[in-house]
Design an enzyme around this catalytic site. Structure first.
Site, mmCIF file in Angstrom:
data_model
loop_
_atom_site.group_PDB
_atom_site.id
_atom_site.type_symbol
_atom_site.label_atom_id
_atom_site.label_comp_id
_atom_site.label_asym_id
_atom_site.label_seq_id
_atom_site.Cartn_x
_atom_site.Cartn_y
_atom_site.Cartn_z
ATOM 1 N N THR A 469 -11.375 1.231 -107.261
ATOM 2 C CA THR A 469 -12.655 1.902 -107.111
ATOM 3 C C THR A 469 -13.436 2.035 -108.416
ATOM 4 O OG1 THR A 469 -11.438 3.939 -107.459
ATOM 5 C CG2 THR A 469 -11.807 3.294 -105.194
ATOM 6 N N GLN A 673 -18.999 1.484 -104.507
ATOM 7 C CA GLN A 673 -18.215 2.258 -103.537
ATOM 8 C C GLN A 673 -18.983 2.483 -102.239
ATOM 9 O OE1 GLN A 673 -14.908 3.679 -103.402
ATOM 10 N NE2 GLN A 673 -15.013 1.821 -104.581
ATOM 11 N N GLY A 737 -16.565 13.162 -104.966
ATOM 12 C CA GLY A 737 -16.015 11.826 -104.717
ATOM 13 C C GLY A 737 -16.922 10.978 -103.844
ATOM 14 N N GLY A 739 -15.609 7.721 -102.412
ATOM 15 C CA GLY A 739 -14.864 6.608 -101.825
ATOM 16 C C GLY A 739 -15.044 6.459 -100.331
ATOM 17 N N GLU A 740 -15.367 7.543 -99.652
ATOM 18 C CA GLU A 740 -15.339 7.483 -98.188
ATOM 19 C C GLU A 740 -16.664 7.731 -97.504
ATOM 20 O OE1 GLU A 740 -11.079 8.810 -96.890
ATOM 21 O OE2 GLU A 740 -11.497 9.698 -98.826
HETATM 22 MO MO1 MOS Z 1 -8.284 8.004 -97.907
HETATM 23 S S1 MOS Z 1 -8.167 7.340 -95.980
HETATM 24 O O1 MOS Z 1 -8.038 9.660 -97.774
HETATM 25 O O2 MOS Z 1 -7.145 7.083 -98.751
#
Ligand code: MOS
Length: 773
Positions: A469, A673, A737, A739-740
């Site tokens: 990432t 990301q 964060g 990432g998601e």
């Molecule tokens: Mo993420 S699915 O919490 O690695």
């Protein structure tokens, strides 16, 4: 001072990665190493009656075959085991007995001198099975559903306020629909891979993991080896997306095999094996009911989820997790039901819960917008949540209105004709859609060590990891700014459990967790140097106030008079020091779960804790009362799709995201990301789906030729923007964060755009041409 945070700095490990200099777990080759290949069950439920390994054992190069008959006994990890790790299938430790719970379960491991010899011999292992009747179809077994008490880490699975049923009865606009998502597989580029090596009674792992610290704890528990005798290294990771957040059989099996043959071993799962040995996303069936008045103001939201788990562990895909906080509504009812099936246990997959959940809810909101004749953006503004209404907490920072506005301007929303099936480009049907994105902003305890060397460079260490990432890069920036050094003078070392314990790369938490620890450790070292110079008669800074001195340009200088000061090189040379070291532990946690037990006296952790008590940066960070706050990121996706009316094919033509994620640490890796999440969403919306054989319950689409993922040719024109306002509550670095959140909402935005283009509402993902025609 030229601060680096926020700048689009190239990845510090970029050159290593593109030149092959970055060594991934499967690439470690150790002298005398044995190659392992796993043998998988060909039945879906039953027992191993007998497993004939004699032919395989006689095959050239074979050293041995590990089965439940000659395997060492493992310890089942319990909640009292040293914190951190969690085994992905708690009642199915590998090769411990004759039971088969799903097709593709590991039944043996063949060990040979070469990989090819092991692979051939694996075909010669012949188990005899006692076959039992499996169940593997969620829809057919829906009556077996039960309500789980909680989800991962104690997450609530049944949430309500007010009375949604009553409110729905009296609502003037009502919609109720069921949305489904199939099983998805993570399919990280890098396979799950382990190299294990015993040296006396210590064991070393090179393991593809999202948590070196957690894997260390877990292997210590399972193997019954003291923690200090386990080391886990994961320098570079080719994506995890959640599947590497837990240990799958390859890790512990590698250690078991290595023990059996007293040699180092390597065990890498193939792409096909990962379809049954490394988790997946649960299928979901989501029934959503919305009630509103004519202006679109919600009076009720109901979200009933049916998802699946296995017979060996309980995992809940918490698809309703965002439903109680994303919009304002006095009446909310979220529930989850679970059906146990003979399939590998599902596990978190990028935005677990939110990815399928925001799909269903944000499509439902679009349906309500059409039904109430309120513009989709207006509908979201009418229902804007000023606070976290379920927990009655203020948001630490929320700028979602700006996201809607900016995104709408960027896509030209005002030029969209609201009527479905009303816009065209040539013969292509044109559709615009939007949806809200949201994901929690997590932070948990982390610690770090920082060393400033006499030659003026610094090193920072933390047992977290970079799963691809950009963690190495942004932590280098955080440390460089703290030390006042250019990034070339800072080396960040991660991916080794010997370093001070850092957060796992899950729940989008590393930036907000490890960033403050690295900053505090670096500033701790700086402060030690400051104390030296003010006390040193030979320093130009002698006698100055500590708080008037800043770290910049490779040394210490007066804040208001930059010409007065000196370089770190000069200071350390005069002091006769090789280096100055500092460690810091920050214990702030935005999650309910309790942190691990206090560090034992005399341990390395205790030493860091003690030093942190005198670190003003840590103290200031920890004294802030965060209980009144809820921590979430928000954003919006706008997409334009082109649908071919003859073929039913959908192309995402343009995808715009505007994200409110606090401080952006690095514009380049941050965009990367969010785009990555959006690509995931395109796959989820249009092509990805694991198909199972309806007679056997085994995955049939288990390679990248049959399990379709988006490729370059599928990419739209992307635009990613950030609000970039620091969240001063979550941490002193202000970053949440990322990432998601990029995958949340995008799938709904695509689906809503398809409806706008065609007038057809497909509620069953993925939206493939056969469903559209
Ligand atoms: Mo993420 S699915 O919490 O690695």
């Amino acid at each position: 001072m030229n601060e680096t945070v926020g700048k689009p700095i190239d990845r510090v490990d970029g050159k290593l990665k593109v030149t092959g200099g970055a060594t991934y777990s499967a690439e470690f080759n150790i002298k005398n190493m044995v190659h392992c290949v796993a043998v998988l069950s060909t039945i879906t439920k039953g027992r191993i009656k007998n497993i004939n390994t004699s032919i395989a054992e006689k095959s050239p190069g074979v050293i041995g075959v590990l089965t439940y008959k000659n395997s060492m006994q493992l310890h089942t990890p319990t909640s009292s085991d040293p914190g951190g790790g969690k085994y992905a299938e708690k009642d199915l430790l590998p090769l411990q007995n004759d039971r088969i719970f799903y097709d593709g379960q590991i039944v043996a491991v063949v060990m040979a001198e070469t990989f090819e010899q092991a692979e051939h011999a694996a075909t010669l292992v012949k188990p005899d099975y006692l076959v039992e009747e499996p169940i593997f179809d969620l829809e057919k077994n829906i009556l077996k559903a039960y309500k789980p008490a909680s989800g991962l880490g104690g997450a609530e699975t049944q949430v309500s306020r007010g009375n949604a049923d009553d409110a729905l009865k009296s609502a003037s606009v009502k919609m109720e629909e069921t949305y489904t998502t199939p099983v998805y597989h993570h399919n990280a580029m890098e396979p799950h891979a382990t190299v294990a090596l015993w040296q006396g009674d210590t064991v070393l792992f090179y393991d593809a993991t999202q948590t070196v610290a957690g894997t260390k704890s877990l292997m210590s528990s399972m193997l019954g080896v003291p923690k200090e005798k386990v080391r886990v290294i994961s320098y570079y990771i080719g994506g995890g997306f959640g599947s590497k957040g837990f240990s799958w059989p390859n890790t512990v099996l590698a250690a078991m095999a290595a023990k059996l043959v007293s040699r180092p071993v390597k065990l890498v799962l193939s792409r096909q094996q990962m379809f049954t040995n490394a988790g997946r996303r649960s299928q979901t069936i989501q029934k959503i009911s919305l009630g509103s008045d004519q202006s679109g103001k919600l009076s009720a939201i109901k979200h009933a989820n049916t998802v699946e788990s296995s017979f060996v562990d309980e995992f809940v895909e918490t698809a309703g997790v965002a439903t109680s906080m994303i919009y304002s509504s006095p009446n909310v009812d979220v529930s989850h039901s679970l059906v146990r099936l003979n399939k590998v246990t599902p596990c978190p997959m990028r935005a677990p819960g939110e990815a399928p959940g925001t799909y269903a809810l944000e499509v439902a909101m679009d349906e309500l917008a059409y039904q109430s004749k309120v513009d989709p953006i207006q509908l979201r503004l009418v229902n804007y949540a000023e606070e976290e209404e379920q927990k009655h907490k203020k948001f630490s920072s929320k700028n979602l209105r700006e996201c809607y506005q900016k995104g709408a301007d960027m896509i030209g929303w005002s030029k969209r004709k609201p009527q479905p099936n009303s816009m065209k480009e040539g013969k292509m049907l044109v559709g615009y859609g939007m949806a809200t994105a949201t994901y929690p902003a997590n932070r948990s305890a982390s610690s770090a060590k920082a060393v400033l060397f006499a030659d003026g460079h610094a090193e920072v260490m933390c047992a977290t990891q970079d799963i691809g990432t950009g963690t190495y890069t942004i932590m280098t920036q955080a440390a460089a700014d703290a030390f006042g050094l250019p990034i070339e003078k800072v080396t960040v070392k991660l991916g080794d459990s010997e370093f001070p314990k850092g957060a796992n790369s899950g729940g989008s938490q590393v930036t907000a967790s490890v960033g403050p620890a690295i900053r505090a450790a670096s500033l701790g070292a700086v402060s030690k140097v400051v104390k030296m110079v003010v006390a040193d008669a030979k320093s130009p800074l002698h006698g100055q106030k500590e708080y008037d001195i800043v770290a910049q340009n490779g040394g210490l200088f007066l804040k208001d008079k930059n010409s007065i000061g000196e370089s770190y090189v000069d200071i350390l040379k005069r002091q006769g020091l090789q280096d100055v070291r500092a460690q810091a532990a920050t214990k702030v946690s935005t999650r309910q779960q309790t942190e691990a037990n206090p560090a034992a006296a005399g341990s390395a952790e205790k030493e860091i804790e003690d030093e942190s008590k005198t670190n003003p940066i840590v103290q200031e960070d920890e004294k802030l009362d965060r209980k009144p706050f809820a921590f979430h990121s928000f954003g919006v996706h706008f997409v334009k799709v082109l649908v071919d009316p003859d073929l039913g094919t959908v192309r995402v033509d343009k995808a715009i995201a505007v994200m409110d994620v606090g401080t952006v640490m690095n514009l380049k890796t941050a965009k990367n990301q969010i785009m990555g999440g959006m690509v995931f969403g395109i796959g989820m919306a249009l092509m990805e789906e694991t198909h199972y054989d309806p007679n056997r319950g085994r995955p049939v689409t288990k390679d990248l030729a049959n399990y379709l993922v988006p490729v370059n040719a599928d990419m739209p024109d992307f635009e990613v923007e950030f609000i970039n306002k620091p969240d001063t509550i979550i941490s002193p670095i202000g970053a949440r964060g990322i990432g998601e959140i990029g995958i949340t909402g995008i799938t709904a935005a695509i689906n809503n755009a398809i409806y706008h283009a065609t007038g057809k509402r497909i509620r069953e993902l993925p939206v493939t041409p056969d469903k559209l025609l």
